[in-house]
Write a protein that holds these residues in place. Structure first.
Motif, PDB file in Angstrom:
ATOM      1  N   TYR A 112       0.855  -1.187   0.000  1.00 49.29           N
ATOM      2  CA  TYR A 112       0.000   0.000   0.000  1.00 49.29           C
ATOM      3  C   TYR A 112       0.890   1.235   0.000  1.00 49.29           C
ATOM      4  O   TYR A 112       1.197   1.807   1.042  1.00 49.29           O
ATOM      5  CB  TYR A 112      -0.924  -0.014   1.217  1.00 49.29           C
ATOM      6  N   TYR A 113       1.248   1.663  -1.186  1.00 51.08           N
ATOM      7  CA  TYR A 113       2.264   2.701  -1.313  1.00 51.08           C
ATOM      8  C   TYR A 113       1.763   4.080  -0.909  1.00 51.08           C
ATOM      9  O   TYR A 113       2.539   4.890  -0.406  1.00 51.08           O
ATOM     10  CB  TYR A 113       2.834   2.702  -2.740  1.00 51.08           C
ATOM     11  N   LYS A 114       0.486   4.353  -1.070  1.00 48.55           N
ATOM     12  CA  LYS A 114      -0.037   5.656  -0.643  1.00 48.55           C
ATOM     13  C   LYS A 114       0.044   5.808   0.870  1.00 48.55           C
ATOM     14  O   LYS A 114       0.367   6.883   1.382  1.00 48.55           O
ATOM     15  CB  LYS A 114      -1.466   5.847  -1.145  1.00 48.55           C
ATOM     16  N   ILE A 115      -0.233   4.732   1.586  1.00 48.80           N
ATOM     17  CA  ILE A 115      -0.088   4.762   3.044  1.00 48.80           C
ATOM     18  C   ILE A 115       1.380   4.962   3.411  1.00 48.80           C
ATOM     19  O   ILE A 115       1.707   5.733   4.324  1.00 48.80           O
ATOM     20  CB  ILE A 115      -0.656   3.473   3.676  1.00 48.80           C
ATOM     21  N   GLN A 116       2.261   4.283   2.698  1.00 48.72           N
ATOM     22  CA  GLN A 116       3.682   4.434   2.979  1.00 48.72           C
ATOM     23  C   GLN A 116       4.179   5.843   2.667  1.00 48.72           C
ATOM     24  O   GLN A 116       5.022   6.370   3.384  1.00 48.72           O
ATOM     25  CB  GLN A 116       4.486   3.400   2.202  1.00 48.72           C
ATOM     26  N   TYR A 117       3.664   6.460   1.618  1.00 46.31           N
ATOM     27  CA  TYR A 117       4.052   7.842   1.318  1.00 46.31           C
ATOM     28  C   TYR A 117       3.635   8.765   2.457  1.00 46.31           C
ATOM     29  O   TYR A 117       4.393   9.653   2.858  1.00 46.31           O
ATOM     30  CB  TYR A 117       3.426   8.324   0.009  1.00 46.31           C
ATOM     31  N   ALA A 118       2.423   8.554   2.981  1.00 46.22           N
ATOM     32  CA  ALA A 118       1.945   9.366   4.104  1.00 46.22           C
ATOM     33  C   ALA A 118       2.808   9.135   5.342  1.00 46.22           C
ATOM     34  O   ALA A 118       3.157  10.093   6.055  1.00 46.22           O
ATOM     35  CB  ALA A 118       0.481   9.049   4.395  1.00 46.22           C
ATOM     36  N   LEU A 119       3.163   7.884   5.614  1.00 46.71           N
ATOM     37  CA  LEU A 119       4.035   7.583   6.751  1.00 46.71           C
ATOM     38  C   LEU A 119       5.397   8.250   6.595  1.00 46.71           C
ATOM     39  O   LEU A 119       5.934   8.824   7.553  1.00 46.71           O
ATOM     40  CB  LEU A 119       4.222   6.071   6.895  1.00 46.71           C
TER      41      LEU A 119
ATOM     42  N   PHE B 130      20.206  13.466  23.050  1.00 44.87           N
ATOM     43  CA  PHE B 130      19.206  12.520  23.548  1.00 44.87           C
ATOM     44  C   PHE B 130      18.038  12.391  22.580  1.00 44.87           C
ATOM     45  O   PHE B 130      17.665  11.279  22.200  1.00 44.87           O
ATOM     46  CB  PHE B 130      18.713  12.971  24.934  1.00 44.87           C
ATOM     47  N   ILE B 131      17.456  13.497  22.175  1.00 40.08           N
ATOM     48  CA  ILE B 131      16.288  13.446  21.279  1.00 40.08           C
ATOM     49  C   ILE B 131      16.674  12.857  19.932  1.00 40.08           C
ATOM     50  O   ILE B 131      15.903  12.137  19.311  1.00 40.08           O
ATOM     51  CB  ILE B 131      15.624  14.833  21.135  1.00 40.08           C
ATOM     52  N   SER B 132      17.886  13.126  19.487  1.00 40.89           N
ATOM     53  CA  SER B 132      18.344  12.566  18.214  1.00 40.89           C
ATOM     54  C   SER B 132      18.501  11.057  18.304  1.00 40.89           C
ATOM     55  O   SER B 132      18.187  10.346  17.354  1.00 40.89           O
ATOM     56  CB  SER B 132      19.674  13.192  17.805  1.00 40.89           C
ATOM     57  N   THR B 133      18.957  10.587  19.452  1.00 40.73           N
ATOM     58  CA  THR B 133      19.200   9.153  19.620  1.00 40.73           C
ATOM     59  C   THR B 133      17.915   8.365  19.793  1.00 40.73           C
ATOM     60  O   THR B 133      17.726   7.339  19.152  1.00 40.73           O
ATOM     61  CB  THR B 133      20.135   8.907  20.817  1.00 40.73           C
ATOM     62  N   VAL B 134      17.027   8.846  20.658  1.00 41.48           N
ATOM     63  CA  VAL B 134      15.845   8.037  20.987  1.00 41.48           C
ATOM     64  C   VAL B 134      14.638   8.358  20.119  1.00 41.48           C
ATOM     65  O   VAL B 134      13.694   7.566  20.065  1.00 41.48           O
ATOM     66  CB  VAL B 134      15.454   8.174  22.478  1.00 41.48           C
ATOM     67  N   PHE B 135      14.643   9.490  19.426  1.00 40.43           N
ATOM     68  CA  PHE B 135      13.465   9.877  18.648  1.00 40.43           C
ATOM     69  C   PHE B 135      13.768   9.957  17.155  1.00 40.43           C
ATOM     70  O   PHE B 135      13.163   9.261  16.347  1.00 40.43           O
ATOM     71  CB  PHE B 135      12.930  11.222  19.168  1.00 40.43           C
ATOM     72  N   SER B 136      14.717  10.793  16.777  1.00 38.04           N
ATOM     73  CA  SER B 136      14.958  11.046  15.357  1.00 38.04           C
ATOM     74  C   SER B 136      15.633   9.879  14.649  1.00 38.04           C
ATOM     75  O   SER B 136      15.270   9.546  13.523  1.00 38.04           O
ATOM     76  CB  SER B 136      15.821  12.301  15.188  1.00 38.04           C
ATOM     77  N   LEU B 137      16.620   9.263  15.275  1.00 34.70           N
ATOM     78  CA  LEU B 137      17.350   8.169  14.631  1.00 34.70           C
ATOM     79  C   LEU B 137      16.437   6.994  14.265  1.00 34.70           C
ATOM     80  O   LEU B 137      16.470   6.528  13.123  1.00 34.70           O
ATOM     81  CB  LEU B 137      18.521   7.717  15.502  1.00 34.70           C
ATOM     82  N   PRO B 138      15.576   6.503  15.177  1.00 33.98           N
ATOM     83  CA  PRO B 138      14.678   5.413  14.768  1.00 33.98           C
ATOM     84  C   PRO B 138      13.710   5.827  13.658  1.00 33.98           C
ATOM     85  O   PRO B 138      13.402   5.020  12.774  1.00 33.98           O
ATOM     86  CB  PRO B 138      13.922   5.061  16.054  1.00 33.98           C
ATOM     87  N   LEU B 139      13.248   7.080  13.683  1.00 31.96           N
ATOM     88  CA  LEU B 139      12.355   7.537  12.608  1.00 31.96           C
ATOM     89  C   LEU B 139      13.090   7.580  11.275  1.00 31.96           C
ATOM     90  O   LEU B 139      12.534   7.209  10.239  1.00 31.96           O
ATOM     91  CB  LEU B 139      11.785   8.913  12.947  1.00 31.96           C
ATOM     92  N   LEU B 140      14.333   8.028  11.294  1.00 28.36           N
ATOM     93  CA  LEU B 140      15.108   8.067  10.053  1.00 28.36           C
ATOM     94  C   LEU B 140      15.429   6.661   9.552  1.00 28.36           C
ATOM     95  O   LEU B 140      15.469   6.422   8.342  1.00 28.36           O
ATOM     96  CB  LEU B 140      16.381   8.875  10.248  1.00 28.36           C
ATOM     97  N   ILE B 141      15.631   5.729  10.458  1.00 33.46           N
ATOM     98  CA  ILE B 141      15.846   4.335  10.055  1.00 33.46           C
ATOM     99  C   ILE B 141      14.580   3.787   9.402  1.00 33.46           C
ATOM    100  O   ILE B 141      14.643   3.079   8.387  1.00 33.46           O
ATOM    101  CB  ILE B 141      16.299   3.479  11.250  1.00 33.46           C
ATOM    102  N   ASN B 142      13.418   4.125   9.949  1.00 34.37           N
ATOM    103  CA  ASN B 142      12.158   3.706   9.327  1.00 34.37           C
ATOM    104  C   ASN B 142      12.002   4.340   7.952  1.00 34.37           C
ATOM    105  O   ASN B 142      11.518   3.692   7.011  1.00 34.37           O
ATOM    106  CB  ASN B 142      10.974   4.067  10.219  1.00 34.37           C
ATOM    107  N   CYS B 143      12.393   5.605   7.805  1.00 34.66           N
ATOM    108  CA  CYS B 143      12.339   6.259   6.485  1.00 34.66           C
ATOM    109  C   CYS B 143      13.272   5.557   5.497  1.00 34.66           C
ATOM    110  O   CYS B 143      12.928   5.369   4.330  1.00 34.66           O
ATOM    111  CB  CYS B 143      12.711   7.735   6.602  1.00 34.66           C
ATOM    112  N   LEU B 144      14.437   5.174   5.963  1.00 35.42           N
ATOM    113  CA  LEU B 144      15.375   4.439   5.120  1.00 35.42           C
ATOM    114  C   LEU B 144      14.785   3.096   4.707  1.00 35.42           C
ATOM    115  O   LEU B 144      14.924   2.678   3.547  1.00 35.42           O
ATOM    116  CB  LEU B 144      16.704   4.250   5.850  1.00 35.42           C
ATOM    117  N   LEU B 145      14.102   2.438   5.618  1.00 33.91           N
ATOM    118  CA  LEU B 145      13.437   1.172   5.298  1.00 33.91           C
ATOM    119  C   LEU B 145      12.372   1.380   4.221  1.00 33.91           C
ATOM    120  O   LEU B 145      12.257   0.578   3.290  1.00 33.91           O
ATOM    121  CB  LEU B 145      12.813   0.568   6.557  1.00 33.91           C
ATOM    122  N   LEU B 146      11.624   2.462   4.332  1.00 32.25           N
ATOM    123  CA  LEU B 146      10.629   2.767   3.299  1.00 32.25           C
ATOM    124  C   LEU B 146      11.287   2.971   1.940  1.00 32.25           C
ATOM    125  O   LEU B 146      10.795   2.494   0.918  1.00 32.25           O
ATOM    126  CB  LEU B 146       9.829   4.012   3.691  1.00 32.25           C
TER     127      LEU B 146
END
Length: 191
Positions: free
Chosen positions: A84-91, A128-144
């Motif tokens: 479902y690529y439209k959902i992934q684009y929104a994510l 701290f915020i980069s490690t626990v918040f931004s880094l996992p989100l960027l890893i998820n973006c990379l996975l997408l």
């Protein structure tokens, strides 16, 4: 030879003087800056490497568990919406907006940390915020992005193979038609 030893000892003395001046200045700044404690959380002062920092994070607090569950749920949502690529684009867009807002989130959390934590983890540098918040989100973006590249590669292979099949069938039918005409002419000659 003696002049070289004298130069070397002068150089060492100069380094010692420089070291003592820097140490005095650092101690003076540390004691004269009352907000230094506010800038750097206690647990950050205790670590020397990034891996020590990761190990020192408070993983057992409720808000950290909720944050980790958010990241796990985001990962599972990405995996479950592979087709479902439209959902992934929104994510993807949502995650990048959260990452871009992380500095503001860090400032707000640094002001109101007593509401949800026993210690201020939100330093002005944003480690701290980069490690626990931004880094996992960027890893998820990379996975997408990897999922999209995989889909693009598969689509390209399918399109190219269909193109090759259609060109082969056109050439093949022409060859078959020519061969059939040759056989017909040979049969006619035999009669």
């Amino acid at each position: 030879m003696a002049s070289n030893e004298g130069l070397f000892s002068n150089f060492l003395n100069s380094l010692k003087d420089l070291h003592s001046e820097i140490s005095k200045q650092f101690i003076t700044e540390k004691t004269s800056a009352p907000n230094l404690q506010h800038e750097m959380p206690d647990f950050v002062m205790q670590v020397h490497t990034y891996w020590d920092f990761i190990r020192a994070l408070p993983y057992n607090t409720i808000w950290m568990v909720c944050l980790m569950l958010f990241h796990i749920a985001s990962f599972l949502l990405i995996i479950s919406t592979q087709n479902y690529y439209k959902i992934q684009y929104a994510l993807f867009f949502f995650f990048l907006v959260l990452v871009s807002l992380s500095e503001k989130i860090n400032e707000i959390a640094a002001q109101h940390w007593k509401l949800f934590s026993h210690e201020n983890f939100f330093d002005s540098g944003g480690l701290f915020i980069s490690t626990v918040f931004s880094l996992p989100l960027l890893i998820n973006c990379l996975l997408l992005i990897v999922i999209w590249l995989k889909f693009s590669f598969k689509a390209l292979v399918v399109i190219k193979s269909k193109k090759l099949l259609s060109s082969n069938t056109k050439q093949g039918s022409t060859k078959d038609d020519n061969r059939a005409q040759e056989l017909e002419s040979e049969i006619k000659k035999e009669k």
